[in-house]
Enzyme design. Sequence first.
Site, PDB file in Angstrom:
ATOM      1  CB  SER A 183     131.725  50.566-102.742  1.00  0.00           C
ATOM      2  OG  SER A 183     131.053  50.174-101.561  1.00  0.00           O
ATOM      3  CG  HIS A 211     134.455  53.591-104.574  1.00  0.00           C
ATOM      4  ND1 HIS A 211     135.422  52.617-104.726  1.00  0.00           N
ATOM      5  CD2 HIS A 211     133.966  53.427-103.321  1.00  0.00           C
ATOM      6  CE1 HIS A 211     135.500  51.896-103.618  1.00  0.00           C
ATOM      7  NE2 HIS A 211     134.633  52.370-102.753  1.00  0.00           N
ATOM      8  CE  LYS A 242     137.406  53.384-101.641  1.00  0.00           C
ATOM      9  NZ  LYS A 242     137.676  53.678-100.227  1.00  0.00           N
TER      10      LYS A 242
END
Length: 398
Positions: A183, A211, A242
């Site tokens: 990340s 992610h 997310k």
Amino acid sequence: MYLIKDELAATLREIDDAGLTKHERELSTPQSAHIATQSGPALNFCANNYLGLADHPDVIASARAALDQWGFGMASVRFICGTQAQHRDLEHAIAALVGTQDAILFSSCFDANGGVFEVLFGAGDAIISDELNHASLIDGIRLSKAARYRYKNADMADLRDRLQEAQQAGAHRMVVVTDGVFSMDGYYAPLAEICDLADEFGAMVLVDDSHAVGFVGENGRGTPELFDVIDRVDIVTGTLGKALGGASGGYVAAHQEIVDLLRQRARPYLFSNAVAPSVVAGSLTAILTATRAPEQRAKLGHNTQLFRELMTDAGFDLLPGSHPITPVMFPGPDGARQAGQIADAMLAHGVYVIAFSYPVVPQGKARIRVQLSAAHSDEDIRTCVAAFVAARDEVLAT
């Protein structure tokens, strides 16, 4: 008696003196590409809202309807007070998306990573973990009694050495653990090579794909799809906070027996309330939206490429890559100060970004981590780049 007040105050002063105090900016709007802060309107380039679903009208409508149909909260854990049909619907949708037999919901991905290792790996086993893995993986691994090995970031020669070391020590079960996307850098883990080594040594593979799931890969199924190893990754953990709606909740998706055992023994699952009904409903709609709207993934790719091209043309130092996480680097001894000052100056220009420096990232590798969203327009991106240029000129002139 409260005897540690002075000690805590001293620690807080040390944090502040080192320039490491984390300030939380209040928003007066929903999370979106365009937000309002205490400093005024701003373009948001630091959220994990990759597909722009955090304020998507269909997601909001599903969450609102769920309040009437399913209520506000579950008031306990699932094995005590029961589970709603939609919780299982969401678990089935997650499993179908990432390509596993089943999935289990947790209140966060931090809890998912905190629950999986202690259950599956104990004394006599070995966990081999990438050095740059997320803090939740690190903390979850610490809860296990298995032997712990760490390999250099994405270094397959070092991973081989650690696997050999664990094997020679007589490890029973072995698992290689990695983020799908790191990340702070936006780098992809080399999953094909990791799976090759795992197969060679008889190890399992666990990927935290927080992610990536929802937008990476041809169909948004994450890094295992990107590297064509869906059927070779044993465990996928991830978040609903997310790309998949941006609310809360996490999951472990895996073989049926793994999921079944986690339902029996994973402490964060057994001792935490079930994910709120409105979050479940909104997340389910977010998954359906993500899988049925390839144009959003295409727009995200376009935005990422455009930002990288414009920033490179403007003379900024970017880490290479294609992920929407785009670190703008400020190396050297003065880099942390410059990054912080430029990020602050950009807010005055209507662009919200965050600077990162040691110890969050290595010494001398300060950066502003920009995160693109499908909700950004080309004009938004050009405005962001112009703010970078203006802020840089202001800071360097002082």
